[in-house]
Design a protein around this motif. Structure first.
Motif, short mmCIF file in Angstrom:
data_model
loop_
_atom_site.label_atom_id
_atom_site.label_comp_id
_atom_site.label_asym_id
_atom_site.label_seq_id
_atom_site.Cartn_x
_atom_site.Cartn_y
_atom_site.Cartn_z
N CYS A 117 14.19 10.97 5.17
CA CYS A 117 13.11 11.72 4.51
C CYS A 117 12.34 12.56 5.51
O CYS A 117 11.97 13.70 5.22
CB CYS A 117 12.16 10.76 3.78
N ALA A 118 12.10 12.02 6.69
CA ALA A 118 11.35 12.76 7.71
C ALA A 118 12.04 14.08 8.04
O ALA A 118 11.38 15.06 8.39
CB ALA A 118 11.17 11.91 8.96
N ALA A 137 10.36 17.80 1.83
CA ALA A 137 9.64 19.06 1.98
C ALA A 137 8.12 18.90 1.92
O ALA A 137 7.39 19.73 2.45
CB ALA A 137 10.09 20.04 0.89
N VAL A 138 7.64 17.84 1.26
CA VAL A 138 6.20 17.66 1.11
C VAL A 138 5.62 17.11 2.42
O VAL A 138 6.00 16.01 2.85
CB VAL A 138 5.89 16.69 -0.04
N PRO A 139 4.73 17.83 3.07
CA PRO A 139 4.24 17.43 4.41
C PRO A 139 3.68 16.02 4.47
O PRO A 139 3.99 15.27 5.39
CB PRO A 139 3.16 18.49 4.72
N VAL A 140 2.85 15.64 3.50
CA VAL A 140 2.23 14.32 3.57
C VAL A 140 3.26 13.21 3.42
O VAL A 140 3.14 12.13 4.01
CB VAL A 140 1.11 14.19 2.50
N GLU A 141 4.32 13.46 2.66
CA GLU A 141 5.38 12.46 2.52
C GLU A 141 6.21 12.36 3.79
O GLU A 141 6.62 11.27 4.20
CB GLU A 141 6.27 12.79 1.31
N LYS A 142 6.47 13.50 4.43
CA LYS A 142 7.19 13.50 5.70
C LYS A 142 6.41 12.71 6.76
O LYS A 142 7.00 11.95 7.54
CB LYS A 142 7.41 14.94 6.18
N ARG A 143 5.10 12.86 6.76
CA ARG A 143 4.29 12.13 7.73
C ARG A 143 4.32 10.63 7.46
O ARG A 143 4.38 9.81 8.38
CB ARG A 143 2.85 12.64 7.72
N LEU A 144 4.25 10.27 6.17
CA LEU A 144 4.33 8.86 5.82
C LEU A 144 5.68 8.29 6.25
O LEU A 144 5.75 7.19 6.82
CB LEU A 144 4.15 8.67 4.31
N ALA A 145 6.76 9.02 6.00
CA ALA A 145 8.09 8.55 6.37
C ALA A 145 8.21 8.35 7.88
O ALA A 145 8.75 7.35 8.35
CB ALA A 145 9.15 9.54 5.87
N ASN A 187 0.82 -1.21 0.00
CA ASN A 187 0.00 0.00 0.00
C ASN A 187 0.86 1.26 0.00
O ASN A 187 0.59 2.21 -0.74
CB ASN A 187 -0.93 0.00 1.22
N GLN A 188 1.89 1.27 0.82
CA GLN A 188 2.78 2.44 0.87
C GLN A 188 3.51 2.62 -0.46
O GLN A 188 3.70 3.76 -0.91
CB GLN A 188 3.77 2.28 2.02
N ARG A 189 3.92 1.53 -1.06
CA ARG A 189 4.59 1.60 -2.36
C ARG A 189 3.68 2.23 -3.41
O ARG A 189 4.12 3.05 -4.22
CB ARG A 189 5.02 0.20 -2.80
N GLY A 190 2.40 1.86 -3.37
CA GLY A 190 1.45 2.45 -4.30
C GLY A 190 1.33 3.95 -4.11
O GLY A 190 1.23 4.71 -5.08
N MET A 191 1.37 4.41 -2.86
CA MET A 191 1.31 5.85 -2.58
C MET A 191 2.54 6.55 -3.14
O MET A 191 2.44 7.61 -3.77
CB MET A 191 1.19 6.08 -1.08
N LEU A 192 3.71 5.97 -2.91
CA LEU A 192 4.96 6.59 -3.37
C LEU A 192 5.00 6.71 -4.89
O LEU A 192 5.36 7.76 -5.44
CB LEU A 192 6.16 5.78 -2.87
N LEU A 193 4.63 5.64 -5.58
CA LEU A 193 4.61 5.67 -7.04
C LEU A 193 3.52 6.60 -7.55
O LEU A 193 3.69 7.27 -8.58
CB LEU A 193 4.40 4.26 -7.59
N GLY A 233 5.79 7.73 9.91
CA GLY A 233 4.99 6.55 10.22
C GLY A 233 5.74 5.26 9.93
O GLY A 233 5.62 4.27 10.66
N MET A 234 6.53 5.25 8.84
CA MET A 234 7.35 4.09 8.52
C MET A 234 8.38 3.83 9.61
O MET A 234 8.61 2.69 10.01
CB MET A 234 8.07 4.29 7.18
N VAL A 235 9.01 4.89 10.09
CA VAL A 235 10.00 4.75 11.16
C VAL A 235 9.38 4.08 12.37
O VAL A 235 9.91 3.10 12.92
CB VAL A 235 10.59 6.12 11.55
N GLU A 236 8.25 4.61 12.80
CA GLU A 236 7.60 4.09 14.00
C GLU A 236 7.10 2.65 13.81
O GLU A 236 7.28 1.80 14.69
CB GLU A 236 6.45 5.01 14.39
N GLY A 237 6.48 2.38 12.66
CA GLY A 237 5.95 1.05 12.41
C GLY A 237 7.04 0.00 12.30
O GLY A 237 6.93 -1.10 12.87
N GLN A 238 8.13 0.32 11.59
CA GLN A 238 9.18 -0.67 11.39
C GLN A 238 10.01 -0.86 12.65
O GLN A 238 10.52 -1.96 12.91
CB GLN A 238 10.05 -0.28 10.19
N GLN A 239 10.16 0.19 13.47
CA GLN A 239 10.86 0.01 14.74
C GLN A 239 10.08 -0.93 15.65
O GLN A 239 10.67 -1.76 16.35
CB GLN A 239 11.06 1.37 15.42
#
Length: 233
Positions: free
Chosen positions: A193-194, A198-206, A101-107, A208-214
């Motif tokens: 990236c966090a 510069a794009v706020p929604v991408e920073k938030r996703l990044a 799902n995250q990959r789909g958002m990035l692409l 979220g990735m940090v927290e989820g993968q940790q």
């Protein structure tokens, strides 16, 4: 007479029902349009054109993490067919589902920004993170099997091939070790990236990735310990 008299009323009722459905359907369409516009606006950059540059951290992270995520999905599907352990299969499913799902958002953002999915100018992986050449501090793989040109934590082709030959506990342990390395690399990339995107929604996703993968790193450490093993690095 009774049947004929009932037809106009019945017809009027059907027309009113159609009008109500049309208005409701129109409201749904408008809601979707406004939601799409909000998503479009939130994914735009802060420059004059409203779009990140092709060599920006935003674009570089979207490109590289899409590739990084694809391998995590691949490894998850491999181990799913190599073990019957429900805990490992559940973890693999969660990783595959989340990262697909995250990959789909990035692409999708790259398409939205009309930017290439391959780094411009022949820049290597992680050029956005290392300052240009893609072969700096984060350009190589892990000590256990990476190599020049691999992103942090990426498994090699030989490691993926080996995972596909194992079964049962051996497959579980090797998958957890590979995915631990993979998550550590992903956390490093997402953290960059966090702080740099510069794009706020991408920073938030990044973030979220940090927290989820940790969180998943802690889970995988415990799962390895339960199998008498530990992370490789």
């Amino acid at each position: 007479m009774t049947a004929d008299a009932g037809r106009p009323a019945d017809s009027d009722e059907r027309r009113r029902t159609r009008r109500v459905r049309w208005v409701a359907g129109g409201a749904v369409v408008l809601a979707l349009v406004f939601a799409g516009a909000a998503t479009f606006a939130s994914a735009r950059g802060d420059g004059e054109s409203g779009v990140p540059a092709a060599d920006s951290a935003d674009a570089g992270f979207a490109r590289d993490m899409a590739v990084h995520h694809q391998q995590a999905v691949e490894m998850s599907f491999i181990v799913r067919d190599r073990t019957d352990d429900e805990d490992v299969r559940r973890l693999a499913y969660d990783i595959a589902n989340t990262q697909a799902n995250q990959r789909g958002m990035l692409l999708g953002w790259l398409d939205l920004w009309e930017l290439p999915k391959v780094a411009p100018g022949g820049a290597g992986p992680m050029a956005w993170m290392d300052g240009g050449d893609g072969h700096g501090e984060h350009g190589g793989g892990h000590e256990g099997g990476g190599g020049a040109g691999l992103m942090p934590g990426m498994a090699t082709k030989d490691e993926l091939k080996r995972l596909g030959t194992l079964r049962g506990k051996e497959a579980e342990v090797f998958f957890l070790q590979l995915m631990t390395d993979h998550h550590k690399g992903g956390v490093s990339m997402a953290g960059a990236c966090a702080s740099r995107c510069a794009v706020p929604v991408e920073k938030r996703l990044a973030q979220g990735m940090v927290e989820g993968q940790q969180s998943e790193l802690g889970l995988m450490r415990d799962m390895l310990a339960a199998r008498g093993a530990k992370p490789r690095s």
